[in-house]
Design a protein around this motif. Structure first.
Motif, short mmCIF file in Angstrom:
data_model
loop_
_atom_site.label_atom_id
_atom_site.label_comp_id
_atom_site.label_asym_id
_atom_site.label_seq_id
_atom_site.Cartn_x
_atom_site.Cartn_y
_atom_site.Cartn_z
N PHE C 374 0.90 -1.19 0.01
CA PHE C 374 0.00 0.12 0.12
C PHE C 374 0.95 1.37 0.07
O PHE C 374 1.85 1.28 0.77
CB PHE C 374 -0.86 -0.04 1.10
N GLY C 375 0.39 2.26 -0.80
CA GLY C 375 1.07 3.53 -0.77
C GLY C 375 1.10 4.08 0.75
O GLY C 375 0.12 3.81 1.64
N GLU C 376 1.86 5.19 1.08
CA GLU C 376 1.69 5.59 2.16
C GLU C 376 0.51 6.61 2.42
O GLU C 376 0.23 6.98 3.72
CB GLU C 376 3.13 6.61 2.35
N SER C 377 -0.05 6.83 1.24
CA SER C 377 -1.32 7.75 1.59
C SER C 377 -1.97 7.33 0.29
O SER C 377 -1.71 7.01 -0.77
CB SER C 377 -1.02 9.09 1.54
N GLY C 378 -3.42 7.55 0.42
CA GLY C 378 -4.27 7.32 -0.71
C GLY C 378 -4.73 6.02 -1.01
O GLY C 378 -4.04 4.97 -0.33
N LEU C 440 -0.96 -1.70 8.82
CA LEU C 440 -1.13 -2.66 7.78
C LEU C 440 -0.02 -1.72 6.78
O LEU C 440 -0.42 -0.63 6.17
CB LEU C 440 -2.48 -2.73 7.33
N VAL C 441 0.66 -2.53 6.22
CA VAL C 441 1.49 -2.13 4.97
C VAL C 441 1.16 -2.85 3.65
O VAL C 441 1.37 -2.23 2.56
CB VAL C 441 3.18 -2.38 5.08
N GLY C 442 0.66 -4.15 3.65
CA GLY C 442 0.48 -4.62 2.56
C GLY C 442 0.35 -6.29 2.80
O GLY C 442 0.00 -6.53 3.88
N GLY C 468 10.17 -9.01 6.43
CA GLY C 468 9.92 -8.16 5.24
C GLY C 468 9.05 -6.84 5.75
O GLY C 468 9.66 -5.68 5.42
N SER C 469 8.07 -7.14 6.62
CA SER C 469 7.41 -6.21 7.20
C SER C 469 8.38 -5.01 8.03
O SER C 469 8.10 -3.85 7.64
CB SER C 469 6.49 -6.71 8.32
N ALA C 470 9.43 -5.70 8.83
CA ALA C 470 10.21 -4.90 9.61
C ALA C 470 10.86 -4.14 8.71
O ALA C 470 11.16 -2.94 8.89
CB ALA C 470 10.95 -5.69 10.34
N VAL C 471 11.50 -4.68 7.64
CA VAL C 471 12.33 -4.26 6.56
C VAL C 471 11.79 -2.70 5.90
O VAL C 471 12.17 -1.82 5.88
CB VAL C 471 13.13 -5.15 5.74
N ILE C 472 10.38 -3.09 5.59
CA ILE C 472 9.72 -1.99 4.52
C ILE C 472 9.38 -0.94 5.52
O ILE C 472 9.62 0.20 5.19
CB ILE C 472 8.41 -2.73 3.99
N HIS C 473 8.90 -1.30 6.61
CA HIS C 473 8.67 -0.29 7.89
C HIS C 473 9.85 0.57 8.15
O HIS C 473 9.91 1.96 7.85
CB HIS C 473 8.20 -0.86 9.19
N ALA C 474 11.06 -0.15 8.24
CA ALA C 474 12.30 0.67 8.66
C ALA C 474 12.65 1.72 7.27
O ALA C 474 12.81 2.71 7.54
CB ALA C 474 13.35 -0.18 8.84
#
Lengths: 80, 474, 737
Positions: C374-378, C440-442, C468-474
């Motif tokens: 998911f994009g960071e907004s929209g 939620l990121v994706g 993966g979640s942690a890396v994307i978040h970071a």
């Protein structure tokens, strides 16, 4: 046990090699040398990876060259 | 005339009088650890960044991931360049490369076409010799050279070098256009020095002999050896402005390049007046226009007197609208000079900048077109004391960019020690060159610590003499 | 070679990095730990004195030992929380996993007060108290999210520890008979080969869900059976795998169920015996013996038949399960390796590619993998897929996204882990949510052959997505922060352009003070950068701060608080503990920066206690005392003439006008004489003692840094010391001698 299951960690190792070196152009022999694995085991793995289109195979047989093939990317997919 | 290719390595182009010839195949040899791979990477990375030329690095033994990491330590983001299709780090086996190069429409051709590749590095051709008998190896390298030439790729072929091999002139020497050797030699007992030597380069003059090089944070920096550099003929061309000072023009490789920004860094005891005035009157003599920013202690009267010493009438120059001044302070102005002076004293913030902007705009816009040379001298410490450090940083960067674009030559004067490390390193970065002069004991010294050619000079002593320009370097 | 414990420690490290929590895996006894990854000052403070606190830990450990599930527990002080997960192997306690510390909303104040006020808290110390100030308070849903991920971590640890002692899952009989046999093949060769009562015998193992293959066979026609496969329910052998007991069929000539043998060119079968091998509810394979039709003699039971259930069965189970575990561990090790790569990779695109490609290596029958980010907004998203055409991929991505979004809208928290889903076109897929701390990121979805495969592969895919979640978040946080930094620089620029530059210079000075203080105070990097940013922007009016990302709200709040504090101080209504550390520090630093005597170089903070004392805040005092201390240290080396009136014989010393402005000249002169330093070395030493860096020395003396280093080496050698601190101390002692 199932062959494919045996090869999984080798496949993961191979996947990582190509993620790290996305423009490597390797034969099975070259790959075996760089990963320190047997050519026999690698053959099955690269075959499977080219079926999954993770790798692109150029040429045939022993001289076949494998190179990384990027997955499909779609930016800005409208979810609505 | 054959096009020259910027090697991307500071100083190396000087040694080769302008860079590689387009399409030349050069052997880069040296013992392990001498920096061959770094030279190769710099050639490609700088080529991509500065000239927008795509390049391929072919490695047989090293993994690309190692090369990405090595390059990152010099600030080259190869992965980002790969995304922009300016670089490819390709690993493959030597025989595969050979096979694919020979095959019509093979991988090699596809790769070079895809990128519109102009430069290539192969690391290393020694492996051809390991894997084949000498006769076949010779044939391989010969074939490779032909293909590289056919595709007009400027190429570096890396070769391991050891004393043993040097007994027999390797066969590649005859087929390639040039040979560059890197070495690491004992130096003054404890240290080792890195040197680079161009042994052969078809179609160009070279500065013979070994030249020092160092690894900097931006890659390799070659320092052309001094004695040899001085043999180079220096002709004062229209684009090299003489400083009028014996010895200094040589240190600068001919003078101040027109449109460059130079900083003179003096410590409090050093006298820079003759240095600056010599440059100033040389500009007047050449018919250039000048703008000078006055310090709190300098006066037009005073400058006129010194100019007279140099045999040039500043008064005439002012009257003929050749010389202008920027003044922060209220000082008596000689009759008729008012229109040549921009008085910015008492102006605040926006007003101040607007005044500058307005006054300089015609010069920035039209100075170059009308074929007039402009020379701008200002004292950084004066601006600091009037406007503060934060302002100066922005102002200097702004002036530097605009003047460079407009072909205006700038000489600024500052006391780096007084300004502090951070400010001065910013100023140094924004300048094309830095001339430092200081007093140590009974002598005043001068050293070019940064120059557009990448050369740093040895320190020289300033000697006072009776005749114009009253100083010379010894 | 890496032991399993090494791998466990690595996993803990990776997790601790990604969650920013300290993670400790205690031994079952509670006396020591198997693995520890400390990431916060509180836990560090406690562990630095483990001896002192070990009874404290033991109490906590005992209190938590009754736990059967992952729980968020308060320890020592109400509000100070750790997540505790019991590790059990074969029903026996094998350790406890601790992760923390956590504070719930409002907890910081409560816990801090307890630590400062209550005398009987077992973890009370100045370190722990200041450490608590650095902790972030978390809303309940974030705590729940962390608990779920610790639960998952605990399961991974279990899996790893279980593989540590091979064979422990098996009974004592199996252990005895199979001590020397590690592979299925070895067990079979040992027992089935000694048979002469059968014409053909062998073993078929489960090789894929519902599919068995003959992996070993013995007898004259053995080669004909090699690698033949059959499904559950297919033929005699297929029926036998569905049974839970031994099966014997006699006189079966012409029975259609023996077609699988006839197809391989075997003679007609007369009799067949099958021994299914089962563990729990799962059939692992089947051992069988065949007699050809029309065979005379030798029809009695084979020796292995009587041994089968008492001995062979257990040995087979053990070796099969061991083999499986070994593979699981290998795969988990490989996942850890992928994790390491992901953490290092700074290319966000590369991270997504790797997640998709690696997931295809973790399942048995991969056909596609798809990742929606998911994009960071929209409502936009990025889609990376392999093995699907664009239309299918987009349709499926939209479905996944709308399902997750709906769940998010319903305020349901996201379990990190995998769910089994059907694709719109009827495939089965493992779907893992990419989420971090409940945000939620994706999602990642990878095709599997069926439920059995899904169950088998779930934990690996889940582990991969967790990393993966942690890396994307970071990486998102990084890019957000650098975005903010450039935004702040832009704002500062505007300030210097349009407004008073003295305000800017004051903010810079205050920032410099804080920059020295914050690391010494062990403030977490995120809070430190927040405080510094806020400090730099302190001179701006609230309305001037145009939105600068999500950081803005926090900066604005901190600055607002600081304004209140300023008012409170001037009206005399300041209370300790009413303001955040950030607000107090900014206020104090700006005050100190205001002072004309303030000089960063010499930490010349005014010491007039009468003036400053009554306006001092809690952190203001700390900042001042820190800066004063550091000045005292500096001054000891910068002995002035006035500071040393008893030193006697002042004539020996260079006066202020004697060509030198180095106040510690005396010590240097003595040292230089005694050690035979050259003039240049003396000059360098003088600057070393004034805490000049090599670079500064080089520029002051107009020599290269390299030359400075040379001089230093010589000076150190002549003085017989090895670093600058020793040089300072030596000069100091010489000058007071």
């Amino acid at each position: 046990m199932n062959e494919t299951q045996d090869d999984m960690s080798l496949q993961l190792e191979c996947t990582l090699f190509f993620e790290r070196n996305p423009y490597a152009l390797e034969t099975v022999r070259g790959l075996a040398k760089k990963l320190g694995r047997s050519e026999l085991a690698l053959e099955a793995v690269v075959e499977r990876m080219s079926r999954l289109l993770i790798l692109e195979r150029i040429g045939e047989g022993e001289r076949a060259i494998y190179t990384y093939h990027a997955p499909a990317v779609r930016q800005e997919l409208d979810l609505s | 005339m054959i096009e020259r290719v910027d090697s991307g390595i500071r100083g190396l182009d000087t040694i080769m009088y302008g860079g590689f010839l387009r399409g030349a195949v050069t052997i880069l040899e040296g013992e392990p650890g001498t920096g061959k791979t770094t030279v190769g990477l710099q050639f490609l990375a700088e080529g991509a960044i500065r000239s927008g030329e795509a390049g391929i690095f072919i490695t047989f033994e090293q993994l690309p991931e190692q090369i990405y990491a090595d390059a990152a330590s010099f600030g080259w983001d190869l992965r980002a360049l790969e995304t922009r299709n300016l670089i490819r780090i390709v690993s493959m086996e030597p025989d595969v490369l050979f096979e694919q190069m020979r095959q019509p429409g093979g991988l090699f051709e596809r790769l070079t076409n895809q990128l519109n590749c102009r430069r290539i590095v192969i690391d290393s051709i020694s492996l051809f010799r390991v894997s084949a008998d000498p006769e076949q190896a010779r044939a391989s390298v010969y074939t490779i050279r032909n293909i590289l030439r056919k595709l007009n790729l400027t190429s570096l072929l890396i070769r391991e070098y050891s004393g043993y091999e040097s007994q027999y002139a390797p066969f590649e020497n005859n087929v390639c256009d040039g040979i560059i050797r890197l070495s690491l030699q004992p130096h003054m007992e404890k240290y080792r020095k890195r040197t680079i030597e161009v042994l052969k380069m078809r179609g160009t003059r070279i500065m013979e002999g070994e030249h020092h090089f160092t690894f900097t944070r931006e890659g390799i920096h070659v320092i052309p050896a001094l004695s040899m550099a001085e043999e180079k003929m220096i002709s004062a061309t229209a684009d090299m402005l003489t400083t009028g000072i014996e010895g200094l023009d040589e240190l600068l490789g001919g003078g101040l390049p027109r449109g460059s920004v130079f900083m003179i860094d003096t410590n409090s005891k050093a006298n820079h007046r003759y240095l600056v005035m010599s440059m100033f009157v040389e500009r007047l003599k050449a018919g250039d226009h000048t703008v000078s920013l006055m310090t709190s202690s300098s006066t037009i009267q005073g400058m006129t007197e010194i100019s007279n010493l140099f045999g040039v009438s500043l008064e005439d120059a002012i009257r003929s609208k050749q010389s202008f001044f920027i003044e922060h302070y209220r000082k008596p102005v000689p009759e008729g000079f008012e229109t040549s002076i921009l008085n910015v004293g008492g102006l605040e913030g926006e007003e101040y900048e607007a005044a500058f902007e307005e006054w300089f705009r015609p010069i920035f816009l039209h100075g170059k077109e009308k074929g007039k040379g402009w020379f701008f001298y200002f004292d950084v410490n004066t601006v600091v004391s009037e406007r503060g450090k934060a302002f100066v940083l922005r102002f200097y960067a702004d002036i530097a960019v605009k003047c460079r674009m407009a072909g205006i030559t700038v000489v600024a004067h500052a006391n780096f020690t007084e300004l502090g490390a951070e400010t001065s390193s910013f100023l140094e970065r924004s300048s094309d060159g830095v001339i430092r002069t200081w007093v140590d004991g009974k002598y005043q010294y001068l050293q070019v610590t940064k120059s557009p050619t990448g050369r740093m000079s040895a320190p020289r002593i300033i000697e006072n003499v009776d005749a114009r320009p009253f100083i010379r370097l010894v | 070679m890496e032991t399993m414990e090494d791998i466990v420690r690595e996993v803990l490290d990776v997790y601790a990095d990604s969650a920013g929590l300290s993670v400790i895996l205690f031994e079952p006894s509670g006396e020591g730990y198997l693995g520890i990854a400390i990431r916060d000052p509180f836990t560090r403070a406690i562990f630095e004195r483990f001896e002192q606190y070990s009874p404290t830990w033991r109490d906590a450990f005992a209190a938590a030992s009754g736990l059967r599930a992952t729980t968020v527990c308060d320890f020592w002080i109400p509000g100070l929380k750790f997540i505790v997960s019991p590790i059990r192997l074969d029903g026996q306690p094998a350790g406890q996993l601790y992760a923390g510390p956590l504070l719930d909303v409002g907890g910081a104040e409560r816990v801090y007060r307890q630590l400062v006020v209550s005398a009987d808290s077992p973890v009370r110390s100045s370190e722990t108290a200041s450490a608590v100030r650095a902790l972030r308070e978390l809303p309940q849903d974030e705590i729940d999210g962390l608990r779920d991920s610790i639960d998952r971590l605990a399961r991974i640890v279990c899996l790893l520890l279980d593989g540590r002692e091979e064979g422990r899952t098996e009974s004592a009989v199996a252990a005895e008979s199979a001590t020397t046999m590690t592979t299925v093949e070895a067990v079979l060769d040992q027992y089935l080969q000694m048979d002469s009562a059968f014409d053909l015998s062998g073993f078929a193992a489960l090789t894929a869900p519902g599919v068995y293959s003959v992996i070993r066979s013995y007898g004259r026609d053995a080669h004909k059976l090699t690698n033949i496969a059959f499904k559950e329910g297919e033929g005699f052998l297929g029926q036998a795998v569905l049974s839970s007991t031994q099966l014997r069929w006699r006189e079966v000539v012409g029975d259609s169920r023996s077609a699988q043998f006839a197809e391989q060119g075997l003679p007609p079968i007369g009799e067949i015996v099958c021994y299914p091998v089962r563990f729990g509810n799962e059939t692992l394979g089947v051992a069988f013996g065949l007699r050809y039709a029309g065979r005379t003699g030798g029809s009695g039971p084979s020796p292995w038949e009587s041994l089968f259930y008492p001995v062979i069965h257990a040995a087979l189970c053990a070796s099969i399960l061991n083999g499986r575990l070994r593979k699981q561990v290998q795969r988990l090790q490989a996942v850890t390796e992928v994790g390491r790569f992901l953490v290092e990779a700074d290319d966000p695109q590369r991270v997504l590619f790797t997640l998709v490609d690696a997931s295809l290596s973790l399942v048995w029958t991969p056909t596609f993998s798809l990742l929606v980010l998911f994009g960071e907004s929209g409502g936009k998203a990025q889609l990376v897929s392999r093995g699907l055409d664009a239309a299918h991929a987009q349709r499926y991505a939209k479905e996944v996204a709308s399902r997750l979004r709906a769940a998010e809208g319903a305020q349901r928290s996201f379990r990190e882990g995998a769910a089994i889903r059907s694709t719109p076109w009827g495939d089965t897929a493992l779907e893992c949510v990419l989420a971090f701390n409940g945000v939620l990121v994706g999602a990642l979805s990878v095709a599997v052959g069926g439920e059995l495969e899904a169950g088998e592969c779930e934990s690996y895919v889940a582990a991969l997505t967790m990393i993966g979640s942690a890396v994307i978040h970071a990486s998102r946080q990084r890019s957000e922060q650098s975005g903010q930094t450039s935004e702040i620089v832009r704002l500062l620029h505007r300030m210097t352009r349009w407004r008073d530059e003295t305000l800017y210079e004051r903010a810079v000075k205050a920032g410099e003070l804080l920059q020295r203080f914050l690391p010494a105070e062990d403030v977490a990097p995120r809070e430190a950068s927040l405080i510094l940013h806020a400090c730099m922007l302190a001179a701006m009016e609230p309305e001037e701060l145009c939105p600068i990302g999500s950081h803005y709200a926090e900066i604005a709040a901190m600055l607002e608080e600081r304004r209140e504090l300023e008012r409170a101080i001037s009206s005399g209504s300041y209370r300790t503990d009413a303001y955040s550390r950030g607000a107090e520090l900014i206020e104090a630093a700006l005050r100190m920066a205001d002072d004309a005597e303030m000089s960063v170089d010499h930490a010349g903070v005014p010491v007039d206690e009468d003036v400053v004392g009554r306006e001092e805040t809690f952190y203001g005092r700390k900042l001042r005392s820190y800066l004063q201390k550091s000045r005292v240290v500096m001054e000891e080396f910068l002995l002035t003439d006035e500071a040393d009136p008893q030193a006697g014989d002042t004539s020996e010393r260079d006066g202020p006008g004697g060509g030198s402005d180095y106040t510690d000249q005396r010590g240097i002169d003595r040292l230089a004489r005694e050690a035979g330093l050259s003039k240049r070395e003396r000059e360098v030493l003088a600057l070393v003692v004034r805490a000049y860096s090599n670079k500064d020395i080089a520029s002051t003396l107009y020599i290269s840094e390299h030359t400075v280093k040379n001089h230093m080496t010589n000076i150190f050698a002549k003085l017989g010391i090895s670093d600058r601190a020793q040089a300072m101390a030596l000069v100091f002692s010489k000058s007071v001698e």
